[in-house]
Structures are given as C-alpha cells and as structure tokens.
Design a protein around this motif. Structure first.
Motif, PDB file in Angstrom:
ATOM      1  N   SER A   7     -28.634  30.394  30.918  1.00 38.63           N
ATOM      2  CA  SER A   7     -27.639  29.304  30.070  1.00 38.63           C
ATOM      3  C   SER A   7     -26.344  28.733  30.195  1.00 38.63           C
ATOM      4  O   SER A   7     -26.012  28.005  29.806  1.00 38.63           O
ATOM      5  CB  SER A   7     -27.135  31.676  30.086  1.00 38.63           C
ATOM      6  OG  SER A   7     -27.317  31.398  28.989  1.00 38.63           O
ATOM      7  N   ARG A   8     -26.544  28.135  31.734  1.00 38.52           N
ATOM      8  CA  ARG A   8     -25.465  27.285  32.530  1.00 38.52           C
ATOM      9  C   ARG A   8     -26.125  26.405  32.446  1.00 38.52           C
ATOM     10  O   ARG A   8     -24.889  25.278  33.139  1.00 38.52           O
ATOM     11  CB  ARG A   8     -25.536  27.976  34.294  1.00 38.52           C
ATOM     12  CG  ARG A   8     -27.167  27.804  35.257  1.00 38.52           C
ATOM     13  CD  ARG A   8     -27.024  28.276  36.485  1.00 38.52           C
ATOM     14  NE  ARG A   8     -27.841  28.251  37.105  1.00 38.52           N
ATOM     15  CZ  ARG A   8     -29.037  28.254  37.278  1.00 38.52           C
ATOM     16  NH1 ARG A   8     -29.348  29.800  36.656  1.00 38.52           N
ATOM     17  NH2 ARG A   8     -30.435  28.063  38.221  1.00 38.52           N
ATOM     18  N   PHE A   9     -27.051  26.074  31.897  1.00 43.66           N
ATOM     19  CA  PHE A   9     -27.678  24.546  31.887  1.00 43.66           C
ATOM     20  C   PHE A   9     -27.119  24.786  29.408  1.00 43.66           C
ATOM     21  O   PHE A   9     -27.898  23.587  29.717  1.00 43.66           O
ATOM     22  CB  PHE A   9     -29.321  24.339  32.225  1.00 43.66           C
ATOM     23  CG  PHE A   9     -28.811  24.464  33.390  1.00 43.66           C
ATOM     24  CD1 PHE A   9     -28.442  24.209  34.562  1.00 43.66           C
ATOM     25  CD2 PHE A   9     -29.904  25.392  33.985  1.00 43.66           C
ATOM     26  CE1 PHE A   9     -28.880  24.110  35.504  1.00 43.66           C
ATOM     27  CE2 PHE A   9     -30.374  26.209  35.109  1.00 43.66           C
ATOM     28  CZ  PHE A   9     -29.620  25.111  36.658  1.00 43.66           C
ATOM     29  N   GLY A  10     -27.193  25.177  29.436  1.00 41.89           N
ATOM     30  CA  GLY A  10     -26.647  24.855  28.147  1.00 41.89           C
ATOM     31  C   GLY A  10     -28.089  25.410  27.285  1.00 41.89           C
ATOM     32  O   GLY A  10     -28.131  24.980  25.760  1.00 41.89           O
ATOM     33  N   VAL A  11     -28.593  26.258  28.147  1.00 39.41           N
ATOM     34  CA  VAL A  11     -30.269  26.325  27.042  1.00 39.41           C
ATOM     35  C   VAL A  11     -29.784  28.186  26.332  1.00 39.41           C
ATOM     36  O   VAL A  11     -30.123  28.963  27.332  1.00 39.41           O
ATOM     37  CB  VAL A  11     -31.220  25.843  27.775  1.00 39.41           C
ATOM     38  CG1 VAL A  11     -32.597  26.758  26.497  1.00 39.41           C
ATOM     39  CG2 VAL A  11     -31.365  25.077  28.435  1.00 39.41           C
ATOM     40  N   SER A  12     -29.736  27.983  25.276  1.00 36.81           N
ATOM     41  CA  SER A  12     -29.523  29.242  25.240  1.00 36.81           C
ATOM     42  C   SER A  12     -31.119  30.554  24.909  1.00 36.81           C
ATOM     43  O   SER A  12     -31.748  30.324  25.142  1.00 36.81           O
ATOM     44  CB  SER A  12     -29.663  30.013  23.823  1.00 36.81           C
ATOM     45  OG  SER A  12     -29.520  30.900  22.713  1.00 36.81           O
ATOM     46  N   GLY A  13     -31.034  31.853  25.084  1.00 39.24           N
ATOM     47  CA  GLY A  13     -31.878  32.991  25.531  1.00 39.24           C
ATOM     48  C   GLY A  13     -33.506  33.126  24.587  1.00 39.24           C
ATOM     49  O   GLY A  13     -34.460  32.977  25.108  1.00 39.24           O
ATOM     50  N   ALA A  14     -32.291  33.168  23.379  1.00 39.31           N
ATOM     51  CA  ALA A  14     -33.128  32.791  22.136  1.00 39.31           C
ATOM     52  C   ALA A  14     -34.072  34.472  22.208  1.00 39.31           C
ATOM     53  O   ALA A  14     -32.817  35.567  22.743  1.00 39.31           O
ATOM     54  CB  ALA A  14     -34.380  31.718  21.913  1.00 39.31           C
ATOM     55  N   GLY A  15     -35.303  34.384  21.512  1.00 44.98           N
ATOM     56  CA  GLY A  15     -35.823  35.713  21.556  1.00 44.98           C
ATOM     57  C   GLY A  15     -35.657  36.291  20.366  1.00 44.98           C
ATOM     58  O   GLY A  15     -34.754  36.009  19.692  1.00 44.98           O
ATOM     59  N   VAL A  40     -20.245  37.537  14.918  1.00 49.18           N
ATOM     60  CA  VAL A  40     -21.190  38.498  16.217  1.00 49.18           C
ATOM     61  C   VAL A  40     -22.294  36.980  16.323  1.00 49.18           C
ATOM     62  O   VAL A  40     -23.100  37.270  15.406  1.00 49.18           O
ATOM     63  CB  VAL A  40     -21.735  39.653  15.548  1.00 49.18           C
ATOM     64  CG1 VAL A  40     -22.422  40.317  16.662  1.00 49.18           C
ATOM     65  CG2 VAL A  40     -20.631  40.417  14.807  1.00 49.18           C
ATOM     66  N   LEU A  41     -22.101  37.240  17.608  1.00 51.86           N
ATOM     67  CA  LEU A  41     -23.402  35.871  18.038  1.00 51.86           C
ATOM     68  C   LEU A  41     -24.794  37.173  18.100  1.00 51.86           C
ATOM     69  O   LEU A  41     -24.656  38.050  19.001  1.00 51.86           O
ATOM     70  CB  LEU A  41     -23.071  35.151  19.263  1.00 51.86           C
ATOM     71  CG  LEU A  41     -21.080  34.483  18.574  1.00 51.86           C
ATOM     72  CD1 LEU A  41     -20.973  33.978  20.308  1.00 51.86           C
ATOM     73  CD2 LEU A  41     -21.809  33.510  17.914  1.00 51.86           C
ATOM     74  N   MET A  42     -25.698  36.249  17.586  1.00 53.17           N
ATOM     75  CA  MET A  42     -26.920  36.765  18.188  1.00 53.17           C
ATOM     76  C   MET A  42     -27.988  36.614  18.829  1.00 53.17           C
ATOM     77  O   MET A  42     -27.075  35.122  20.011  1.00 53.17           O
ATOM     78  CB  MET A  42     -27.190  37.037  16.115  1.00 53.17           C
ATOM     79  CG  MET A  42     -26.218  38.084  15.267  1.00 53.17           C
ATOM     80  SD  MET A  42     -26.501  39.113  16.237  1.00 53.17           S
ATOM     81  CE  MET A  42     -27.680  40.548  16.072  1.00 53.17           C
ATOM     82  N   ALA A  43     -29.109  36.695  19.029  1.00 51.85           N
ATOM     83  CA  ALA A  43     -30.306  35.807  19.587  1.00 51.85           C
ATOM     84  C   ALA A  43     -30.143  34.351  19.859  1.00 51.85           C
ATOM     85  O   ALA A  43     -30.310  33.681  20.908  1.00 51.85           O
ATOM     86  CB  ALA A  43     -31.507  35.867  19.060  1.00 51.85           C
ATOM     87  N   GLU A  44     -29.881  33.735  19.025  1.00 55.58           N
ATOM     88  CA  GLU A  44     -30.266  32.295  18.687  1.00 55.58           C
ATOM     89  C   GLU A  44     -28.603  31.171  18.919  1.00 55.58           C
ATOM     90  O   GLU A  44     -27.962  29.829  18.445  1.00 55.58           O
ATOM     91  CB  GLU A  44     -30.249  31.360  17.567  1.00 55.58           C
ATOM     92  CG  GLU A  44     -32.259  31.296  18.248  1.00 55.58           C
ATOM     93  CD  GLU A  44     -32.747  30.361  17.117  1.00 55.58           C
ATOM     94  OE1 GLU A  44     -32.175  29.202  17.032  1.00 55.58           O
ATOM     95  OE2 GLU A  44     -33.651  30.137  16.273  1.00 55.58           O
TER      96      GLU A  44
END
Length: 329
Positions: free
Chosen positions: A24-32, A246-250
């Motif tokens: 996340s600190r690199f701006g990459v979402s975890g997704a899943g 509400v923010l979700m996986a992406e």
C-alpha cells in the motif's frame, strides 16, 4: 499442464487469491476476494492451500470444462449448479472429468460466489500474487474480467478425498460494527446520531472498489475535503454529497474525503455479500473490541476448516501434473 476452459462467464468473474500484502505504501491496492473466508473454505474443500487462486464471480457463475480430472467446490452462498445436468451442492467438493460440463447458476441471497479447482489457478504471479485488480489491470488473466473462450492453467495436485462442510459458516447478524475513523472529529454529534441511528440502503452503484450507501445525508462540519491520507478496507468516506462510500477490496490506497468510520474486519465480508437494496445499520465499537471479534471469527473458521468431513467413498483420479511453478513470489 491441465487447463480450465471457460465456455460462459457471469458478471465480474476474476482470478482471486488472498491479495497483495505490504504494498500500500507504494500505491498498490491489496485487492483479493470480497469474501475471504468463502475463498479460503473453497480452497480447503478441494485440497488446496488457502492462499491458492480461485475464481470469484458476482451473482451468476458460468459454464466450465476441463481437459484433465479435477476436484472443484463452490462457496459464498447457496448456488444452483450441475455437472452434466445432475445437481450438485455448494460447500462441498466434487469430481469434474474431461467431457463433463460444470454449470454454475445464480447465487442465492448473496452477491459473490467462489469456484476453487484442485491445484489452483496457475496464472503468473504479479507483485507477489495472482489476484486481479481490475482498475489497474494487474494480475489474473491480463488484469481483466474473464470471458467466454478464456483458458486458465491449473497447478498440480495429488489425490485427496472429497470433502463437505456439514455445518454452514455462520455470519453475524444485526448492525454492522464500525470503529470511529481517523476523521471522526470532522462530524458533530448530530451527524453521528444520524449515522448510528438511521438506516442506509445498499445502492446500485457498487463494485469491487466501493459500495455507495443511500439514505440520510451525513454532513461534515469541518468540511468534506482533507489532505489525502491512507485508506484501509472498510473505510467509510463521506464526500460533499453526504452519501457514505464504503471502500472494498479494490480500494484506492489514499483518499481526500473524510473517513467517519471503518467497518470492522469481522463484518466486512457480510457487507460485501449484502444484496443491493438491503438495509444496513451501524453500531460503534472500540478498536480492541473489533480485534477481539476478528480473532473469535478466525478461531471459528479455523475449527470449521479443520473439521471438514469426508463425503464417504471416493474414487481416485489421476491428475495431470503441471510444469509451471507454484511460487507466489
């Protein structure tokens, strides 16, 4: 290499594993997955590691064939499905042989379903995971939704019994529990009273990134713009429209709207599975309470995973090994 052939694909079908951690600190979402416990259960039912990749779909599954014998399982909710026209049940594993056709119909009283195949979906890892992030085109199959005509490589798997979950996974009931967010003080007592006492409705505007809520307007007396800061899964942003999101996986990794609260991790899969138009209410709890509830849920899930029952007599099938690696790094 064995292959899963998609003859027809329902909405929002993607390759998903448990996501990308630590980026996340690199701006990459975890997704899943939108409902991680359901994907974990599907994988265990077919003898996979819980972190293996499977398929996530919204509302309706699709039609599938294979070129080598596999085991499969579908979870998430009750789902109508057949193998060569013969009904089979969700929440347990089954054989699928070359020449047979698996059809997965509609998800019942939920939104997201999960299909696991023995060996796992063996698409190339991207940034440490196979999970698909649609908005950035990362992972999965070319970073996109799956469609009819797609072919997915499968990993190697050995013989294992067919398994079943005899007691369905229980989900909490009642209000969705929230922890006050990093900008909780942007909202006065009257806004909090509305947020915690009035019902909201799941709006039609929803996807893997976020779910919008219809209902009373929530006003931030300190303003609806902030210097962008980090978000987490379950963050509830309130833009100038006053409609909570509400923010979700992406989710995006940062945002410039004040966050009134965060949905407790224990309740986020349940919110993801709430059908469009359903009413939701919120109840505030402390961070310590949220952590204790998540630990309790993890213990219950671990007990369910370790207590899967064999379905009785099963026949051994020879499965074709793959030459591709299974590394997630």
């Amino acid at each position: 290499m064995s292959v899963l052939h998609i003859k027809d694909a329902g909405p929002m079908m993607t390759v998903q594993d448990l996501g990308r951690a630590g980026l996340s600190r690199f701006g990459v979402s975890g997704a899943g997955p939108m409902d991680p416990p359901s994907l974990r259960m599907a994988n265990r039912l077919v003898g996979n590691a819980e972190s293996d990749a499977g398929l996530e779909f919204a509302q309706v599954g699709g039609t599938f064939v294979v070129d080598a014998p596999v085991r499969f399982a579908v979870t998430g909710a009750a789902v109508g499905m057949t193998v060569d026209g013969k009904p089979v049940h969700a929440w347990e594993s089954h054989h699928l042989l070359p020449g047979q056709t698996l059809r997965i119909g509609a998800v019942v009283n939920a939104v997201w379903g999960y299909l696991a195949i023995s060996g796992g979906i063996d698409t190339p890892p991207v940034l440490g995971a196979r999970t698909t992030h649609l908005r950035t085109g990362l992972g999965g199959l070319d970073g996109r939704r799956l469609a009819a005509g797609d072919h997915l490589p499968l990993g190697a798997s050995g013989h294992a019994p067919l398994l079943a979950l005899r007691q369905p996974l229980s989900r909490p009931r009642g209000p969705f529990r929230i922890v006050p967010g990093p900008q909780a003080d942007h909202f006065d007592a009257s806004a909090w009273k509305i947020f915690l006492e009035e019902p909201f409705r799941i709006a039609t505007h929803r996807d893997r990134m976020a779910q919008m809520l219809d209902g009373p307007v929530i006003s931030a007396f300190a303003g609806h713009d902030i210097i962008s800061d980090g978000t987490v899964a379950g963050s509830i942003q309130v833009p100038s429209s006053g409609r909570p999101i509400v923010l979700m996986a992406e989710r995006q990794t940062t945002g410039g709207y004040p966050k009134i609260a965060t949905v407790a991790s224990v309740d986020l899969p349940r919110l993801a599975q709430a059908m469009t138009g359903s009413l939701v209410r919120f109840r505030a709890i402390t961070r310590d309470e949220a952590e204790d509830l998540l630990l309790d849920q993890q213990r219950v899930l671990a007990a369910a995973l370790s207590g899967l029952e064999e379905k009785g007599e099963t026949k051994e099938i020879k499965e074709t090994p793959t030459t591709s690696g299974r590394s997630n790094t």
